[in-house]
Design a protein around this motif. Structure first.
Motif, PDB file in Angstrom:
ATOM      1  N   LEU B  17       0.831  -1.213   0.000  1.00  0.00           N
ATOM      2  CA  LEU B  17       0.000   0.000   0.000  1.00  0.00           C
ATOM      3  C   LEU B  17       0.861   1.257   0.000  1.00  0.00           C
ATOM      4  O   LEU B  17       0.344   2.362  -0.080  1.00  0.00           O
ATOM      5  N   GLY B  19       3.622   2.266  -1.972  1.00  0.00           N
ATOM      6  CA  GLY B  19       4.274   2.873  -3.137  1.00  0.00           C
ATOM      7  C   GLY B  19       3.681   4.244  -3.438  1.00  0.00           C
ATOM      8  O   GLY B  19       2.571   4.546  -3.011  1.00  0.00           O
ATOM      9  N   ALA B  21       2.558   5.555  -6.255  1.00  0.00           N
ATOM     10  CA  ALA B  21       1.327   5.524  -7.056  1.00  0.00           C
ATOM     11  C   ALA B  21       0.169   5.012  -6.208  1.00  0.00           C
ATOM     12  O   ALA B  21      -0.950   5.531  -6.289  1.00  0.00           O
ATOM     13  N   ALA B  22       0.438   3.987  -5.374  1.00  0.00           N
ATOM     14  CA  ALA B  22      -0.629   3.444  -4.516  1.00  0.00           C
ATOM     15  C   ALA B  22      -1.106   4.522  -3.545  1.00  0.00           C
ATOM     16  O   ALA B  22      -2.305   4.659  -3.284  1.00  0.00           O
ATOM     17  N   ARG B  24      -0.964   7.800  -4.018  1.00  0.00           N
ATOM     18  CA  ARG B  24      -1.744   8.823  -4.740  1.00  0.00           C
ATOM     19  C   ARG B  24      -3.133   8.296  -5.109  1.00  0.00           C
ATOM     20  O   ARG B  24      -4.103   9.026  -5.110  1.00  0.00           O
ATOM     21  N   LEU B  25      -3.202   7.003  -5.405  1.00  0.00           N
ATOM     22  CA  LEU B  25      -4.516   6.407  -5.695  1.00  0.00           C
ATOM     23  C   LEU B  25      -5.392   6.452  -4.451  1.00  0.00           C
ATOM     24  O   LEU B  25      -6.563   6.812  -4.513  1.00  0.00           O
ATOM     25  N   ARG B  26      -4.814   6.064  -3.302  1.00  0.00           N
ATOM     26  CA  ARG B  26      -5.590   6.075  -2.053  1.00  0.00           C
ATOM     27  C   ARG B  26      -6.147   7.459  -1.787  1.00  0.00           C
ATOM     28  O   ARG B  26      -7.261   7.632  -1.324  1.00  0.00           O
ATOM     29  N   GLU B  27      -5.325   8.477  -2.109  1.00  0.00           N
ATOM     30  CA  GLU B  27      -5.738   9.849  -1.797  1.00  0.00           C
ATOM     31  C   GLU B  27      -6.920  10.311  -2.646  1.00  0.00           C
ATOM     32  O   GLU B  27      -7.532  11.326  -2.349  1.00  0.00           O
ATOM     33  N   ARG B  28      -7.239   9.580  -3.703  1.00  0.00           N
ATOM     34  CA  ARG B  28      -8.429   9.943  -4.500  1.00  0.00           C
ATOM     35  C   ARG B  28      -9.707   9.694  -3.703  1.00  0.00           C
ATOM     36  O   ARG B  28     -10.742  10.264  -3.998  1.00  0.00           O
ATOM     37  N   THR B  29      -9.649   8.762  -2.750  1.00  0.00           N
ATOM     38  CA  THR B  29     -10.812   8.534  -1.876  1.00  0.00           C
ATOM     39  C   THR B  29     -10.604   9.344  -0.609  1.00  0.00           C
ATOM     40  O   THR B  29      -9.644   9.094   0.121  1.00  0.00           O
TER      41      THR B  29
END
Lengths: 235, 240
Positions: B17, B19, B21-22, B24-29
Motif C-alpha cells: 500500500l 508505493g 502511485a498506490a 496517490r490512488l488512495r488519496e483519490r478517496t
C-alpha cells in the motif's frame, strides 16, 4: 497491484511483517483502524478506476463471469460517478469483511503465495462487483423504460443540443475506442479522467508509468492515422 | 511485543500500500476521521458512512426509542433529500419522497434482515421512488426528443423572467460541463452552501470552489449571451 515490479518480493515481506504486527495487536486498536482505512481507500479508488475504464469487466471475463456489458451501459456508467461510487462502496465493504475474517484473522493470505496483500484484497473485491453492478443495471433499464429517448442518447439528450450531433459524437467516440486494444482503451479513458501515469499503472497492473506512456503514444498514433484516413476520404 | 506507531508507519510505507502511485490512488478517496464531513452523516473511521452505528440506531428505534429515531432522521434527511434531488425532482417532490421512504421503513412488519444495510435501503427506496415520481411527471408533459424537462432547481418566478428567458437559462445551464453543473446546482440548492460538503461531494479542494464557481458562472454567462433566444428576451424587456 504491480506484480511485475522488481520490488514485489520486498513489498510482500513488508506486508508479512505488517500483518504479523497487526496480529500481535489482536487485529484491533488504532493502528488496525488506520490500516483498514488505508486498505479500504485503496480498494475504493482502484475499483472506481476499474469501473470507469471498464477494466473490471475484463477481469471478470478472465474469471469466467460474463456480464456482457454493452457499450451503451459502459458509457452510462462512466456518466454516473454516483453509481460508480455506490458500486465500489458496496463491493469493497463486502470484500473487506471477508478479507478481514479469512485472509487476516484466518491466516489465508500467505506471503509465499505470490500476491501482495493489496493484490489479494483486490482479488476479493472483483467477485463482489457483479451484485451491485447488476442492481444498478436493472435500475438503469427501468429508468430508460420511463424515458425511451435516454435509451438512445443517455443524459446528454437533455443538454438541449441536436440529438443527431450527439449521436454522431457518440458514434465517433466508440469508433475511435474500438480501434484500440482493450488495455489502450482503458488507459486512454483513465487518462482523460485525470489519472496520472503512475496511478494508471497501479490500477491496471501495468509494470510502470513508462509502460502507460507507451500505450498512450501508440493509441494516439492509431487515432491520428484513423483521422487522417477519414480526412483524406472526405477530401 | 506489540508494534508501535513508528514501526507501523515504516512498514506501511514499504508494504504494497506504500508505493507512490498506490498512495496517490488512495488519496483519490477522501479520508475523514471527523464525523461531520458529509452533511450530518456519521462516518466510519475510513471516511464512509458508519453503517454499524446506524444499525444500532435503527434497532433501537424499532424497539421504541424515539431519540434514536429522531437522530437517524436528523442525520440522514439531507443525504436522502440530495439523492432525490439528484434524481431530478424539485424540492417539494424530493421532500415528499424522503417522507415516503421513512414511512416505509417504520411501517415494515419485520425489521430489515441486515440492519447494517439500513442507509443503503433508504437510499435505494428514495431513488426508486424518485424515478417513479419523475416518470409520472415526465408522462404528464408531452415532449419531443429535444424538449427539456422542467428545471430541477427553483429559479425566479414568471413575473421576473419570461418563459423564453427561463428556457434559455435552463438550456445554457444544461450545456455546461458536468463539473460546472454539479457545482452550480449545489451552490444554488442551499441558502448557505457548506463549502466543506461541496468539496467532499465533488472531490474538489475547498479553496478552488470559489474560483471554479466564478469560472463556471462566466461560462454560463457567455453561453447565455450567445443564445439568440436570450438576447431576444433582453430586447423585448428593453422595449417594454
Amino acid at each position: 497491484m504491480q506484480e511485475a515490479d522488481s520490488g514485489n518480493l520486498d513489498r510482500r515481506l513488508a506486508d508479512l511483517k505488517l500483518v504479523e504486527g497487526l496480529a500481535a495487536c489482536g487485529f484491533a486498536g488504532p493502528l488496525y483502524v488506520d490500516f483498514s482505512t488505508e486498505m479500504v481507500r485503496y480498494g475504493m479508488s482502484v475499483t472506481e478506476a476499474w469501473l470507469y475504464s471498464g477494466r473490471i469487466f475484463t477481469l471478470l471475463n478472465e474469471r469466467g463471469i460474463h456480464l456482457n456489458v454493452s457499450a451503451w451501459e459502459a458509457q452510462r456508467l462512466r456518466d454516473d460517478p454516483e453509481a460508480i461510487g455506490d458500486i465500489s462502496d458496496i463491493a469493497v465493504a463486502m470484500a473487506w469483511h471477508k478479507f478481514d475474517e479469512r485472509a487476516l484473522r484466518g491466516g489465508e493470505w500467505k506471503a509465499t503465495g505470490g500476491a501482495t496483500l493489496s493484490t489479494y484484497f483486490m482479488g476479493r473485491v472483483i467477485f463482489e462487483v457483479p451484485g451491485p453492478f447488476r442492481q444498478w443495471r436493472r435500475q438503469l433499464h427501468k429508468s430508460a423504460e420511463h424515458d425511451p429517448h435516454e435509451d438512445q442518447l443517455g443524459d446528454r439528450s437533455r443538454l438541449g443540443l441536436d440529438p443527431a450531433v450527439q449521436a454522431a459524437d457518440d458514434c465517433a467516440m466508440h469508433m475511435v475506442l474500438d480501434l484500440l486494444p482493450e488495455i489502450q482503451q482503458q488507459t486512454i479513458l483513465l487518462k482523460t479522467a485525470g489519472y496520472d501515469h503512475g496511478q494508471i499503472a497501479e490500477a491496471l497492473s501495468l509494470p510502470s508509468a513508462r509502460a502507460v506512456e507507451g500505450h498512450v503514444r501508440r493509441a494516439k498514433k492509431k487515432i491520428r492515422e484513423y483521422l487522417d484516413v477519414r480526412g483524406e476520404a472526405r477530401g | 511485543m506489540n508494534m508501535d506507531e513508528r514501526e507501523y508507519r515504516e512498514l506501511l510505507g514499504r508494504s504494497s500500500l506504500g508505493g507512490d502511485a498506490a498512495r496517490r490512488l488512495r488519496e483519490r478517496t477522501p479520508r475523514s476521521d471527523s464525523p461531520s464531513t458529509e452533511g450530518n452523516l456519521a462516518l466510519a473511521p475510513y471516511g464512509r458512512t458508519d453503517y454499524d452505528r446506524y444499525a444500532r440506531l435503527y434497532l433501537a428505534a424499532r424497539a421504541g426509542d424515539a431519540n434514536a429515531q429522531r437522530t437517524m432522521i436528523t442525520e440522514l434527511n439531507e443525504l436522502l433529500w440530495r439523492a432525490a434531488r439528484r434524481s431530478g425532482l424539485d424540492r417539494e417532490s424530493a421532500a415528499d419522497v424522503v417522507q415516503i421512504a421513512w414511512l416505509r421503513l417504520w411501517r415494515l412488519e419485520n425489521e430489515l434482515y441486515q440492519p447494517r444495510a439500513v442507509v443503503k435501503w433508504l437510499l435505494t427506496t428514495v431513488r426508486r421512488e424518485s424515478w417513479r415520481v419523475a416518470g409520472i411527471q415526465r408522462r404528464e408533459i408531452p415532449s419531443d426528443p429535444i424538449e427539456l424537462p422542467e428545471s430541477p432547481v427553483e429559479g425566479p418566478g414568471p413575473a421576473e423572467y419570461s418563459d423564453q428567458e427561463r428556457e434559455a437559462v435552463r438550456r445554457a445551464f444544461l450545456a455546461q460541463p458536468e463539473r460546472c453543473r454539479r457545482l452550480l446546482a449545489f451552490v444554488a440548492a442551499f441558502d448557505r452552501p457548506d463549502y466543506d460538503a461541496i468539496a467532499e461531494a465533488l472531490g474538489m479542494k475547498r479553496g478552488s470552489i470559489g474560483p471554479t464557481r466564478g469560472r463556471c458562472l462566466d461560462r454560463l454567462r457567455r453561453t447565455l449571451l450567445d443564445d439568440p433566444a436570450w438576447n431576444g428576451g433582453a430586447d423585448s424587456d428593453t422595449t417594454d
